[in-house]
Each structure stands twice: as structure tokens, then as C-alpha cells.
Motif scaffolding. Structure first.
Motif, PDB file in Angstrom:
ATOM      1  N   THR A  68      34.233 -18.819 -77.399  1.00  0.00           N
ATOM      2  CA  THR A  68      34.795 -20.166 -77.341  1.00  0.00           C
ATOM      3  C   THR A  68      36.190 -20.165 -77.949  1.00  0.00           C
ATOM      4  OG1 THR A  68      32.610 -21.201 -77.564  1.00  0.00           O
ATOM      5  CG2 THR A  68      34.509 -22.577 -78.025  1.00  0.00           C
ATOM      6  N   ILE A  69      37.131 -20.796 -77.253  1.00  0.00           N
ATOM      7  CA  ILE A  69      38.459 -21.047 -77.804  1.00  0.00           C
ATOM      8  C   ILE A  69      38.586 -22.558 -77.969  1.00  0.00           C
ATOM      9  CG2 ILE A  69      40.954 -20.880 -77.447  1.00  0.00           C
ATOM     10  CD1 ILE A  69      40.388 -18.435 -75.654  1.00  0.00           C
ATOM     11  N   ASN A  70      38.683 -23.015 -79.202  1.00  0.00           N
ATOM     12  CA  ASN A  70      38.843 -24.440 -79.482  1.00  0.00           C
ATOM     13  C   ASN A  70      40.286 -24.717 -79.877  1.00  0.00           C
ATOM     14  OD1 ASN A  70      36.220 -25.174 -78.934  1.00  0.00           O
ATOM     15  ND2 ASN A  70      35.531 -25.015 -81.049  1.00  0.00           N
ATOM     16  N   ILE A  71      40.878 -25.704 -79.232  1.00  0.00           N
ATOM     17  CA  ILE A  71      42.274 -26.064 -79.473  1.00  0.00           C
ATOM     18  C   ILE A  71      42.342 -27.511 -79.955  1.00  0.00           C
ATOM     19  CG2 ILE A  71      44.547 -26.394 -78.433  1.00  0.00           C
ATOM     20  CD1 ILE A  71      43.777 -24.269 -76.360  1.00  0.00           C
ATOM     21  N   VAL A  72      42.983 -27.722 -81.089  1.00  0.00           N
ATOM     22  CA  VAL A  72      43.233 -29.069 -81.607  1.00  0.00           C
ATOM     23  C   VAL A  72      44.743 -29.233 -81.736  1.00  0.00           C
ATOM     24  CG1 VAL A  72      42.861 -30.702 -83.488  1.00  0.00           C
ATOM     25  CG2 VAL A  72      41.051 -29.085 -82.860  1.00  0.00           C
ATOM     26  N   VAL A  73      45.260 -30.287 -81.137  1.00  0.00           N
ATOM     27  CA  VAL A  73      46.697 -30.528 -81.121  1.00  0.00           C
ATOM     28  C   VAL A  73      46.985 -31.912 -81.688  1.00  0.00           C
ATOM     29  CG1 VAL A  73      48.770 -30.646 -79.681  1.00  0.00           C
ATOM     30  CG2 VAL A  73      46.897 -29.123 -79.031  1.00  0.00           C
ATOM     31  N   ALA A  74      48.054 -32.040 -82.449  1.00  0.00           N
ATOM     32  CA  ALA A  74      48.503 -33.335 -82.963  1.00  0.00           C
ATOM     33  C   ALA A  74      49.954 -33.559 -82.566  1.00  0.00           C
ATOM     34  CB  ALA A  74      48.356 -33.399 -84.475  1.00  0.00           C
ATOM     35  N   VAL A  75      50.230 -34.744 -82.038  1.00  0.00           N
ATOM     36  CA  VAL A  75      51.580 -35.123 -81.617  1.00  0.00           C
ATOM     37  C   VAL A  75      51.942 -36.432 -82.319  1.00  0.00           C
ATOM     38  CG1 VAL A  75      53.019 -35.821 -79.672  1.00  0.00           C
ATOM     39  CG2 VAL A  75      51.327 -34.001 -79.370  1.00  0.00           C
ATOM     40  N   PRO A  76      53.051 -36.471 -83.067  1.00  0.00           N
ATOM     41  CA  PRO A  76      53.409 -37.681 -83.816  1.00  0.00           C
ATOM     42  C   PRO A  76      54.117 -38.716 -82.956  1.00  0.00           C
ATOM     43  CG  PRO A  76      55.035 -35.997 -84.235  1.00  0.00           C
ATOM     44  CD  PRO A  76      54.010 -35.371 -83.327  1.00  0.00           C
TER      45      PRO A  76
ATOM     46  N   ALA B  82      48.232 -28.125 -72.491  1.00  0.00           N
ATOM     47  CA  ALA B  82      47.659 -27.243 -73.510  1.00  0.00           C
ATOM     48  C   ALA B  82      46.861 -26.115 -72.866  1.00  0.00           C
ATOM     49  CB  ALA B  82      46.761 -28.047 -74.450  1.00  0.00           C
ATOM     50  N   THR B  83      46.140 -26.415 -71.799  1.00  0.00           N
ATOM     51  CA  THR B  83      45.347 -25.396 -71.116  1.00  0.00           C
ATOM     52  C   THR B  83      46.243 -24.368 -70.441  1.00  0.00           C
ATOM     53  OG1 THR B  83      43.580 -27.012 -70.742  1.00  0.00           O
ATOM     54  CG2 THR B  83      43.546 -25.031 -69.391  1.00  0.00           C
ATOM     55  N   GLU B  84      47.325 -24.830 -69.815  1.00  0.00           N
ATOM     56  CA  GLU B  84      48.265 -23.895 -69.205  1.00  0.00           C
ATOM     57  C   GLU B  84      48.866 -22.963 -70.257  1.00  0.00           C
ATOM     58  OE1 GLU B  84      51.186 -26.082 -67.013  1.00  0.00           O
ATOM     59  OE2 GLU B  84      49.692 -27.122 -65.801  1.00  0.00           O
ATOM     60  N   ALA B  85      49.221 -23.520 -71.401  1.00  0.00           N
ATOM     61  CA  ALA B  85      49.797 -22.697 -72.468  1.00  0.00           C
ATOM     62  C   ALA B  85      48.773 -21.697 -72.997  1.00  0.00           C
ATOM     63  CB  ALA B  85      50.296 -23.604 -73.598  1.00  0.00           C
ATOM     64  N   LYS B  86      47.512 -22.099 -73.061  1.00  0.00           N
ATOM     65  CA  LYS B  86      46.449 -21.191 -73.494  1.00  0.00           C
ATOM     66  C   LYS B  86      46.335 -19.993 -72.560  1.00  0.00           C
ATOM     67  CE  LYS B  86      42.356 -21.775 -72.071  1.00  0.00           C
ATOM     68  NZ  LYS B  86      40.996 -22.291 -71.734  1.00  0.00           N
TER      69      LYS B  86
ATOM     70  N   ALA C 120      53.661 -24.872 -79.212  1.00  0.00           N
ATOM     71  CA  ALA C 120      52.780 -24.760 -80.384  1.00  0.00           C
ATOM     72  C   ALA C 120      51.434 -24.145 -79.994  1.00  0.00           C
ATOM     73  CB  ALA C 120      52.576 -26.136 -81.018  1.00  0.00           C
ATOM     74  N   VAL C 121      50.841 -24.614 -78.903  1.00  0.00           N
ATOM     75  CA  VAL C 121      49.561 -24.063 -78.459  1.00  0.00           C
ATOM     76  C   VAL C 121      49.715 -22.598 -78.079  1.00  0.00           C
ATOM     77  CG1 VAL C 121      47.808 -24.169 -76.640  1.00  0.00           C
ATOM     78  CG2 VAL C 121      48.615 -26.275 -77.710  1.00  0.00           C
ATOM     79  N   HIS C 122      50.769 -22.278 -77.362  1.00  0.00           N
ATOM     80  CA  HIS C 122      50.991 -20.896 -76.940  1.00  0.00           C
ATOM     81  C   HIS C 122      51.052 -19.961 -78.135  1.00  0.00           C
ATOM     82  CE1 HIS C 122      53.788 -17.526 -75.947  1.00  0.00           C
ATOM     83  NE2 HIS C 122      53.008 -17.443 -74.878  1.00  0.00           N
ATOM     84  N   ARG C 123      51.827 -20.331 -79.156  1.00  0.00           N
ATOM     85  CA  ARG C 123      51.952 -19.458 -80.326  1.00  0.00           C
ATOM     86  C   ARG C 123      50.627 -19.343 -81.080  1.00  0.00           C
ATOM     87  NH1 ARG C 123      57.367 -21.573 -80.854  1.00  0.00           N
ATOM     88  NH2 ARG C 123      56.689 -23.166 -82.336  1.00  0.00           N
ATOM     89  N   ALA C 124      49.912 -20.470 -81.213  1.00  0.00           N
ATOM     90  CA  ALA C 124      48.648 -20.443 -81.953  1.00  0.00           C
ATOM     91  C   ALA C 124      47.602 -19.605 -81.229  1.00  0.00           C
ATOM     92  CB  ALA C 124      48.146 -21.856 -82.195  1.00  0.00           C
ATOM     93  N   VAL C 125      47.483 -19.770 -79.911  1.00  0.00           N
ATOM     94  CA  VAL C 125      46.506 -18.985 -79.149  1.00  0.00           C
ATOM     95  C   VAL C 125      46.888 -17.513 -79.162  1.00  0.00           C
ATOM     96  CG1 VAL C 125      45.523 -18.569 -76.855  1.00  0.00           C
ATOM     97  CG2 VAL C 125      45.833 -20.911 -77.667  1.00  0.00           C
ATOM     98  N   LEU C 126      48.163 -17.222 -79.002  1.00  0.00           N
ATOM     99  CA  LEU C 126      48.617 -15.836 -79.012  1.00  0.00           C
ATOM    100  C   LEU C 126      48.291 -15.183 -80.352  1.00  0.00           C
ATOM    101  CD1 LEU C 126      50.096 -13.767 -77.244  1.00  0.00           C
ATOM    102  CD2 LEU C 126      52.235 -14.518 -78.300  1.00  0.00           C
ATOM    103  N   HIS C 127      48.532 -15.891 -81.439  1.00  0.00           N
ATOM    104  CA  HIS C 127      48.237 -15.345 -82.767  1.00  0.00           C
ATOM    105  C   HIS C 127      46.735 -15.177 -82.961  1.00  0.00           C
ATOM    106  CE1 HIS C 127      48.698 -14.522 -87.045  1.00  0.00           C
ATOM    107  NE2 HIS C 127      47.751 -15.413 -87.278  1.00  0.00           N
ATOM    108  N   ALA C 128      45.950 -16.177 -82.550  1.00  0.00           N
ATOM    109  CA  ALA C 128      44.502 -16.138 -82.763  1.00  0.00           C
ATOM    110  C   ALA C 128      43.858 -15.008 -81.968  1.00  0.00           C
ATOM    111  CB  ALA C 128      43.880 -17.469 -82.376  1.00  0.00           C
ATOM    112  N   THR C 129      44.322 -14.774 -80.755  1.00  0.00           N
ATOM    113  CA  THR C 129      43.700 -13.754 -79.907  1.00  0.00           C
ATOM    114  C   THR C 129      44.259 -12.364 -80.180  1.00  0.00           C
ATOM    115  OG1 THR C 129      45.270 -14.315 -78.137  1.00  0.00           O
ATOM    116  CG2 THR C 129      43.100 -15.350 -78.076  1.00  0.00           C
ATOM    117  N   SER C 130      45.528 -12.279 -80.544  1.00  0.00           N
ATOM    118  CA  SER C 130      46.120 -10.965 -80.834  1.00  0.00           C
ATOM    119  C   SER C 130      45.589 -10.384 -82.133  1.00  0.00           C
ATOM    120  CB  SER C 130      47.651 -11.075 -80.899  1.00  0.00           C
ATOM    121  OG  SER C 130      48.181 -11.493 -79.679  1.00  0.00           O
ATOM    122  N   ALA C 131      45.137 -11.245 -83.029  1.00  0.00           N
ATOM    123  CA  ALA C 131      44.630 -10.793 -84.338  1.00  0.00           C
ATOM    124  C   ALA C 131      43.241 -10.211 -84.242  1.00  0.00           C
ATOM    125  CB  ALA C 131      44.667 -11.947 -85.328  1.00  0.00           C
ATOM    126  N   ARG C 132      42.589 -10.356 -83.096  1.00  0.00           N
ATOM    127  CA  ARG C 132      41.202  -9.901 -82.961  1.00  0.00           C
ATOM    128  C   ARG C 132      41.159  -8.397 -82.665  1.00  0.00           C
ATOM    129  NH1 ARG C 132      37.156 -13.344 -82.351  1.00  0.00           N
ATOM    130  NH2 ARG C 132      36.070 -11.919 -80.972  1.00  0.00           N
TER     131      ARG C 132
END
Length: 225
Positions: A137-145, A160-164, A213-225
Motif C-alpha cells: 500500500t502507498i498512502n499519500i496525504v497532501v495539504a494545500v494552504p 497526485a496519482t500522476e506524480a506518484k 511535493a508528492v513526486h519527491r515524497a514518493v520517490l524518497h519513500a520508495t527509493s529508501a526501500r
């Protein structure tokens, strides 16, 4: 008993999840809790608090591998109550260790991603049915002010899905995600006189920031595995 670990002192911005731990069925499991407070509208595919509406918190809970409960919404609601939050919120779950989350921000947009990719594939697959399968499972939480219309919130989920998917391919995974991926996008509720943004595609102001933001977070989360 749920133990609460405060966010690191260096944490800044909107998305500051707290780490929670609990004992359940003989296992030590973790959760991330973001208490956004009032004044937020969220869109989510989550089993608890999904859809579009005013939400005050997001809980991303780790569950055991081979999760068998048939009432995940009630389970998540009980975990949220035990953590001390009240009112409407969003509840996500995953078999991945959520304490190893990735966080990224771009121009005020922020993303927190937890990643389990043991079960993955392409969305348009010949395989059908069978229901959700753990532990991917990949869970993504995004906040936009900024305030977004309902249509822009839907647009933000697509962005967000495209960036993932872009990040997964760059990380070397030949897939579009896992069968149980979930997303939650939070935007500020409009104040009197505000005109909400009507677009959140990847070339719009907030869509572009969200995507990076999503792209960098997903890239970091998956590359660290």
C-alpha cells in the motif's frame, strides 16, 4: 495503551504528523496522526471519512500483515478515538511501517507518503477481482494552504496519482502502484469573500506544487526501500 511521540523540533509547515504506537494481537504497530484542526476540506479514497467534506484529522494506521477484519472503518474509528481525536476525520491503513514516512514540500504544498510495494502492478491489468491484498500500500496525504472547489479537489487527486506513478517509474518500479493505494488531499475551507481555485491540474499553480511535493515524497519513500 497508545504512546504519542511528538514531532521533531525541526518540523515546520502544515503537515506535522505525530507518531503513535500501540500493542494489538501481540504486535507492536505504529500510526501517524495529523490533527489539522477546523477550517479544512478534504477529499479521500479512505475507508473512513472518504469522499469530500470538512475533516479535522488524518490517521494513517499500520495493521498486521494478512489483515482479516471486515470492519476497517470501525477499527480506524476506534483507533482515532483512542488517540483522543473527535469529530469527522480520515482513516487510512497499511501493512507498511508508517514510521518510515517521507515528507516533502513545495511552495506551501506538502505531502506525507508511506510506502509498501511488495504487491504492485499496473492499474489496467488482465487480473480481476479477489479484493484487496496485503501488504502493498502507498498512502499519500497532501495539504494545500488554499481553497479548492470540489472539481479542483478531484483534479488534485488525479494530479497526485500522476506524480506518484512518475516517481515509481523513476525509482525503477515497473508499475502504477499497488492494489490498495489511497490518497487524501486537504485544502483550506474558503473564508467569506474567498474565491476557491477551480483547477488543480499539474500546470496550475497549486497542482504543480502539489505534484512536485508528492513526486519527491514518493520517490524518497520508495527509493529508501
Amino acid at each position: 495503551m497508545t504512546a504519542v511521540v511528538p514531532p521533531p523540533r525541526s518540523a515546520e509547515g502544515l503537515l506535522r504528523p505525530r507518531r503513535l504506537t500501540r500493542a494489538e494481537d501481540g504486535e507492536r504497530l505504529r500510526s501517524l496522526l495529523w490533527v489539522a484542526g477546523p477550517g479544512w476540506r478534504m477529499i479521500s479514497s479512505a475507508v473512513l471519512g472518504g469522499g469530500i467534506g470538512e475533516r479535522a484529522w488524518v490517521l494513517n494506521a499500520q495493521v498486521s500483515h494478512g489483515y482479516r477484519r471486515t470492519d476497517p472503518d470501525r477499527h480506524l474509528a476506534a483507533l482515532a478515538a483512542a488517540a483522543g481525536v473527535r469529530g469527522p476525520g480520515v482513516g487510512l491503513m497499511t501493512a507498511a511501517d508508517v514510521s518510515a514516512y517521507a515528507h516533502a514540500r513545495d511552495g506551501g504544498a506538502e505531502a506525507v507518503v508511506t510506502s509498501g510495494i511488495d504487491v504492485r502492478g499496473w492499474a489496467a491489468s488482465a487480473e480481476e477481482g479477489g479484493g484487496p491484498r496485503a501488504p502493498g500500500t502507498i498512502n499519500i496525504v497532501v495539504a494545500v494552504p488554499a481553497a479548492l472547489t470540489d472539481a479542483a479537489l478531484v483534479n488534485a487527486v488525479a494530479t497526485a496519482t500522476e506524480a506518484k506513478v512518475q516517481a515509481l517509474l523513476e525509482a525503477g518500479y515497473d508499475c502504477s502502484g499497488t492494489p490498495t493505494d489511497a490518497v487524501c488531499v486537504a485544502a483550506r475551507a474558503p473564508s467569506p469573500g474567498d474565491e476557491p481555485c477551480t483547477f488543480a491540474g499539474p500546470r496550475s499553480l497549486w497542482g504543480a506544487r502539489l505534484a512536485r511535493a508528492v513526486h519527491r515524497a514518493v520517490l524518497h519513500a520508495t527509493s529508501a526501500r
